[in-house]
Design an enzyme around this catalytic site. Sequence first.
Site, PDB file in Angstrom:
ATOM      1  N   LYS A 176      -2.108  -0.721  -5.595  1.00  0.00           N
ATOM      2  CA  LYS A 176      -0.717  -1.204  -5.513  1.00  0.00           C
ATOM      3  C   LYS A 176      -0.648  -2.736  -5.413  1.00  0.00           C
ATOM      4  O   LYS A 176      -1.668  -3.395  -5.140  1.00  0.00           O
ATOM      5  CB  LYS A 176      -0.030  -0.521  -4.335  1.00  0.00           C
ATOM      6  CG  LYS A 176       0.069   1.001  -4.524  1.00  0.00           C
ATOM      7  CD  LYS A 176       0.901   1.642  -3.424  1.00  0.00           C
ATOM      8  CE  LYS A 176       1.001   3.150  -3.638  1.00  0.00           C
ATOM      9  NZ  LYS A 176       1.877   3.783  -2.621  1.00  0.00           N
ATOM     10  N   TYR A 201       7.958   8.047  -9.680  1.00  0.00           N
ATOM     11  CA  TYR A 201       8.227   8.611  -8.352  1.00  0.00           C
ATOM     12  C   TYR A 201       9.525   9.426  -8.368  1.00  0.00           C
ATOM     13  O   TYR A 201      10.302   9.362  -7.417  1.00  0.00           O
ATOM     14  CB  TYR A 201       8.338   7.491  -7.321  1.00  0.00           C
ATOM     15  CG  TYR A 201       7.014   6.897  -6.853  1.00  0.00           C
ATOM     16  CD1 TYR A 201       6.043   7.685  -6.232  1.00  0.00           C
ATOM     17  CD2 TYR A 201       6.753   5.538  -6.997  1.00  0.00           C
ATOM     18  CE1 TYR A 201       4.854   7.131  -5.766  1.00  0.00           C
ATOM     19  CE2 TYR A 201       5.566   4.975  -6.528  1.00  0.00           C
ATOM     20  CZ  TYR A 201       4.618   5.782  -5.917  1.00  0.00           C
ATOM     21  OH  TYR A 201       3.446   5.235  -5.446  1.00  0.00           O
ATOM     22  N   PHE A 241      13.488   6.076   1.806  1.00  0.00           N
ATOM     23  CA  PHE A 241      12.528   4.974   1.657  1.00  0.00           C
ATOM     24  C   PHE A 241      12.420   4.478   0.221  1.00  0.00           C
ATOM     25  O   PHE A 241      11.721   3.491  -0.043  1.00  0.00           O
ATOM     26  CB  PHE A 241      11.146   5.370   2.190  1.00  0.00           C
ATOM     27  CG  PHE A 241      10.490   6.547   1.497  1.00  0.00           C
ATOM     28  CD1 PHE A 241       9.830   6.392   0.291  1.00  0.00           C
ATOM     29  CD2 PHE A 241      10.532   7.813   2.071  1.00  0.00           C
ATOM     30  CE1 PHE A 241       9.219   7.463  -0.338  1.00  0.00           C
ATOM     31  CE2 PHE A 241       9.917   8.901   1.454  1.00  0.00           C
ATOM     32  CZ  PHE A 241       9.262   8.726   0.243  1.00  0.00           C
ATOM     33  N   ARG A 254      -8.462  11.487  -2.630  1.00  0.00           N
ATOM     34  CA  ARG A 254      -7.558  11.582  -1.469  1.00  0.00           C
ATOM     35  C   ARG A 254      -8.315  11.310  -0.158  1.00  0.00           C
ATOM     36  O   ARG A 254      -7.799  10.643   0.741  1.00  0.00           O
ATOM     37  CB  ARG A 254      -6.873  12.943  -1.421  1.00  0.00           C
ATOM     38  CG  ARG A 254      -5.752  13.045  -2.451  1.00  0.00           C
ATOM     39  CD  ARG A 254      -5.197  14.446  -2.560  1.00  0.00           C
ATOM     40  NE  ARG A 254      -4.589  14.930  -1.322  1.00  0.00           N
ATOM     41  CZ  ARG A 254      -3.399  14.566  -0.870  1.00  0.00           C
ATOM     42  NH1 ARG A 254      -2.671  13.694  -1.552  1.00  0.00           N
ATOM     43  NH2 ARG A 254      -2.919  15.057   0.248  1.00  0.00           N
ATOM     44  N   THR A 258      -1.509   8.941   3.993  1.00  0.00           N
ATOM     45  CA  THR A 258      -0.465   8.099   3.390  1.00  0.00           C
ATOM     46  C   THR A 258      -0.029   6.996   4.350  1.00  0.00           C
ATOM     47  O   THR A 258       0.150   5.846   3.950  1.00  0.00           O
ATOM     48  CB  THR A 258       0.755   8.964   3.006  1.00  0.00           C
ATOM     49  OG1 THR A 258       0.309  10.014   2.161  1.00  0.00           O
ATOM     50  CG2 THR A 258       1.822   8.153   2.282  1.00  0.00           C
ATOM     51  N   ARG A 286      -7.249   3.085   3.163  1.00  0.00           N
ATOM     52  CA  ARG A 286      -6.004   2.677   3.853  1.00  0.00           C
ATOM     53  C   ARG A 286      -6.283   2.213   5.277  1.00  0.00           C
ATOM     54  O   ARG A 286      -5.651   1.267   5.754  1.00  0.00           O
ATOM     55  CB  ARG A 286      -4.994   3.823   3.811  1.00  0.00           C
ATOM     56  CG  ARG A 286      -4.376   3.988   2.417  1.00  0.00           C
ATOM     57  CD  ARG A 286      -3.563   5.238   2.341  1.00  0.00           C
ATOM     58  NE  ARG A 286      -2.827   5.375   1.089  1.00  0.00           N
ATOM     59  CZ  ARG A 286      -2.543   6.551   0.536  1.00  0.00           C
ATOM     60  NH1 ARG A 286      -2.931   7.674   1.113  1.00  0.00           N
ATOM     61  NH2 ARG A 286      -1.855   6.607  -0.590  1.00  0.00           N
ATOM     62  N   ASN A 345       0.868   0.709   1.259  1.00  0.00           N
ATOM     63  CA  ASN A 345      -0.338   1.453   1.685  1.00  0.00           C
ATOM     64  C   ASN A 345      -1.506   1.343   0.694  1.00  0.00           C
ATOM     65  O   ASN A 345      -2.369   2.201   0.661  1.00  0.00           O
ATOM     66  CB  ASN A 345       0.018   2.906   2.011  1.00  0.00           C
ATOM     67  CG  ASN A 345       0.534   3.669   0.811  1.00  0.00           C
ATOM     68  OD1 ASN A 345       0.756   3.092  -0.250  1.00  0.00           O
ATOM     69  ND2 ASN A 345       0.719   4.963   0.963  1.00  0.00           N
ATOM     70  N   HIS A 403      -2.541   4.761  -4.293  1.00  0.00           N
ATOM     71  CA  HIS A 403      -1.885   6.061  -4.495  1.00  0.00           C
ATOM     72  C   HIS A 403      -2.893   6.981  -5.159  1.00  0.00           C
ATOM     73  O   HIS A 403      -3.739   6.510  -5.927  1.00  0.00           O
ATOM     74  CB  HIS A 403      -0.667   5.916  -5.427  1.00  0.00           C
ATOM     75  CG  HIS A 403      -0.199   7.227  -5.983  1.00  0.00           C
ATOM     76  ND1 HIS A 403       0.666   8.039  -5.311  1.00  0.00           N
ATOM     77  CD2 HIS A 403      -0.530   7.875  -7.132  1.00  0.00           C
ATOM     78  CE1 HIS A 403       0.878   9.144  -6.031  1.00  0.00           C
ATOM     79  NE2 HIS A 403       0.160   9.059  -7.146  1.00  0.00           N
ATOM     80  N   GLU A 435       0.910  12.661 -13.862  1.00  0.00           N
ATOM     81  CA  GLU A 435       0.788  11.220 -13.597  1.00  0.00           C
ATOM     82  C   GLU A 435      -0.105  10.531 -14.638  1.00  0.00           C
ATOM     83  O   GLU A 435       0.190   9.417 -15.063  1.00  0.00           O
ATOM     84  CB  GLU A 435       0.270  11.006 -12.170  1.00  0.00           C
ATOM     85  CG  GLU A 435       1.319  11.452 -11.142  1.00  0.00           C
ATOM     86  CD  GLU A 435       0.867  11.378  -9.693  1.00  0.00           C
ATOM     87  OE1 GLU A 435      -0.275  10.948  -9.431  1.00  0.00           O
ATOM     88  OE2 GLU A 435       1.678  11.758  -8.822  1.00  0.00           O
TER      89      GLU A 435
HETATM   90  P1  CMP Z   1       2.287   7.253  -2.414  1.00  0.00           P
HETATM   91  O1  CMP Z   1       1.105   8.116  -2.194  1.00  0.00           O
HETATM   92  O2  CMP Z   1       2.225   6.279  -3.518  1.00  0.00           O
HETATM   93  O3  CMP Z   1       3.578   8.193  -2.640  1.00  0.00           O
HETATM   94  C1  CMP Z   1       4.898   7.785  -2.284  1.00  0.00           C
HETATM   95  C2  CMP Z   1       4.927   6.465  -1.594  1.00  0.00           C
HETATM   96  O4  CMP Z   1       6.122   6.147  -0.903  1.00  0.00           O
HETATM   97  C3  CMP Z   1       3.871   6.475  -0.503  1.00  0.00           C
HETATM   98  O5  CMP Z   1       2.580   6.449  -1.065  1.00  0.00           O
HETATM   99  C4  CMP Z   1       4.279   5.253   0.320  1.00  0.00           C
HETATM  100  O6  CMP Z   1       3.850   4.046  -0.298  1.00  0.00           O
HETATM  101  C5  CMP Z   1       5.803   5.269   0.184  1.00  0.00           C
HETATM  102  N1  CMP Z   1       6.487   5.717   1.405  1.00  0.00           N
HETATM  103  C6  CMP Z   1       7.217   4.941   2.202  1.00  0.00           C
HETATM  104  N2  CMP Z   1       7.743   5.642   3.209  1.00  0.00           N
HETATM  105  C7  CMP Z   1       7.335   6.914   3.043  1.00  0.00           C
HETATM  106  C8  CMP Z   1       7.541   8.118   3.787  1.00  0.00           C
HETATM  107  N3  CMP Z   1       8.301   8.167   4.890  1.00  0.00           N
HETATM  108  N4  CMP Z   1       6.938   9.240   3.348  1.00  0.00           N
HETATM  109  C9  CMP Z   1       6.167   9.224   2.221  1.00  0.00           C
HETATM  110  N5  CMP Z   1       5.946   8.105   1.495  1.00  0.00           N
HETATM  111  C10 CMP Z   1       6.518   6.955   1.892  1.00  0.00           C
END
Ligand code: CMP
Length: 146
Positions: free
Chosen positions: A9, A49, A57, A85, A91, A102, A112, A115, A126
């Site tokens: 990211k 997304y 968010f 993962r 996450t 992370r 974070n 992804h 994806e």
């Molecule tokens: P990612 O795995 O890219 O998938 C969705 C992204 O939304 C997640 O990582 C975070 O970067 C972002 N995000 C921010 N807030 C939240 C939340 N409350 N729950 C899940 N994803 C979030």
Amino acid sequence: METTFAMIKPNAVKAGLIGRVIERYEGARLAVRGLKITEMSQSDVEGFYAEHVEKPFFPELAEFMTSGPTVLLALGGEDAIAVVRALNGATNPANAEPGTIRHTFAATMTENVVHASDSLESAAREIAFWFKPEELVQYPAPDFRK
Ligand code: CMP
């Protein structure tokens, strides 16, 4: 063999972490089958997304994901989805295990660092979102023991 999708990211690209993140994936015997760098548009973020567009968010996520370049990766190997993962960690970096990407590099849930696809179905969707089939190569995973 599976192929999964991962992204490095914008905050990690800005911090100069592309090499260190890919080193972890290759070090886990995953092969880089596809690789691109892109500056996402708002519509890219809304499409990629799609399941999060209505979430509270999402505006913050979209602002972040359009703030700079993102690296797009297709990674192949045994159990690639689960391996990536596990390497990435939870996450929310606050819940990520020590040693994960992370835990090491990320500070907040939104920023974070990486992804990864969470299932075979999401990996297929994806990868197809970002890569044409002919943009993926097929080769064995790295083996440093040879
Ligand atoms: P990612 O795995 O890219 O998938 C969705 C992204 O939304 C997640 O990582 C975070 O970067 C972002 N995000 C921010 N807030 C939240 C939340 N409350 N729950 C899940 N994803 C979030």
